[in-house]
Design a protein around this motif. Structure first.
Motif, mmCIF file in Angstrom:
data_model
loop_
_atom_site.group_PDB
_atom_site.id
_atom_site.type_symbol
_atom_site.label_atom_id
_atom_site.label_comp_id
_atom_site.label_asym_id
_atom_site.label_seq_id
_atom_site.Cartn_x
_atom_site.Cartn_y
_atom_site.Cartn_z
ATOM 1 N N PHE A 1 -69.195 19.205 58.414
ATOM 2 C CA PHE A 1 -69.083 20.649 58.207
ATOM 3 C C PHE A 1 -67.620 21.032 57.966
ATOM 4 N N ARG A 2 -66.724 20.525 58.833
ATOM 5 C CA ARG A 2 -65.304 20.873 58.711
ATOM 6 C C ARG A 2 -64.725 20.414 57.381
ATOM 7 N N LEU A 3 -65.008 19.177 56.997
ATOM 8 C CA LEU A 3 -64.414 18.675 55.754
ATOM 9 C C LEU A 3 -65.013 19.383 54.540
ATOM 10 N N ARG B 1 -61.881 17.772 45.800
ATOM 11 C CA ARG B 1 -61.659 17.993 47.237
ATOM 12 C C ARG B 1 -62.843 17.487 48.054
ATOM 13 N N LEU B 2 -64.059 17.748 47.589
ATOM 14 C CA LEU B 2 -65.247 17.246 48.296
ATOM 15 C C LEU B 2 -65.223 15.726 48.356
ATOM 16 N N GLY C 1 -67.976 10.280 47.580
ATOM 17 C CA GLY C 1 -66.803 9.985 48.399
ATOM 18 C C GLY C 1 -67.153 9.191 49.644
ATOM 19 N N LEU C 2 -68.236 9.572 50.307
ATOM 20 C CA LEU C 2 -68.676 8.849 51.505
ATOM 21 C C LEU C 2 -68.978 7.392 51.166
ATOM 22 N N ALA C 3 -69.728 7.172 50.097
ATOM 23 C CA ALA C 3 -70.091 5.807 49.691
ATOM 24 C C ALA C 3 -68.845 4.996 49.348
#
Length: 177
Positions: free
Chosen positions: A23-25, A73-74, A145-147
């Motif tokens: 949520f914060r990011l 940014r995401l 980005g997570l991957a």
């Protein structure tokens, strides 16, 4: 060891802590205020997250501004998040990165399937009932980005989405470790 455990069970407080980080990011990437999350269950926070990302993405799409900046940014914020998870879960192989991604997606209601050729299929997605195709395309920068962070540079790319009328999401996940 921790990676093996989270495949089967993740305590509610850890799920909520990681969702709060997400949520914060996400709020940071959208340059918006974080909604109040105190006192809500994980399930309620996940619904709030879906609505929050939908509203924020729609705001950007409707503004007519180029989306590349917010996509960047995401991606960057979730890449850092993924790197931290890779370190804490001690991910050292491609298979471990895929296992972590599957476990994370399972927690947030995404049925992530991966085959040895790098193809992915998502038959069910919690977020598909909230997102339009345009919103999903923008917010999937978080997934990419997570991957990449989890896999040390792997690339996640979708070419079919439930939110665009597909029976499932399809894509590929390759590179990295």
């Amino acid at each position: 060891m921790l990676l093996k455990i989270i495949q089967f069970y993740m305590p509610e407080f850890i799920k909520k802590k990681k969702l709060n980080e997400l949520f914060r990011l996400t709020a940071d990437a959208f340059q918006s205020e974080l909604p109040e999350l105190q006192g809500f269950s994980f399930a309620a926070c996940l619904t709030k997250y879906a609505l929050f990302t939908k509203e924020q993405a729609e705001r950007y799409v409707q503004s007519g501004c180029p989306l590349e900046e917010v996509k960047h940014r995401l991606y960057q914020n979730s890449w850092i998040f993924g790197q931290k998870l890779r370190k804490s879960l001690q991910i050292g192989t491609w298979e471990e990165a895929v296992t972590a991604l599957k476990a994370i997606y399972k927690v947030i209601g995404i049925d992530f399937q991966y085959d040895r050729q790098g193809e992915i299929i998502i038959k069910q997605c919690f977020f598909s009932k909230y997102y339009s195709g345009e919103v999903c395309s923008l917010v999937s920068s978080l997934d990419e980005g997570l991957a990449a962070g989890l896999s040390g540079g792997g690339r996640l790319c979708f070419y079919q989405r439930i939110t665009e009328g597909g029976s499932c999401c399809k894509g590929y996940f390759s590179g990295g470790l």
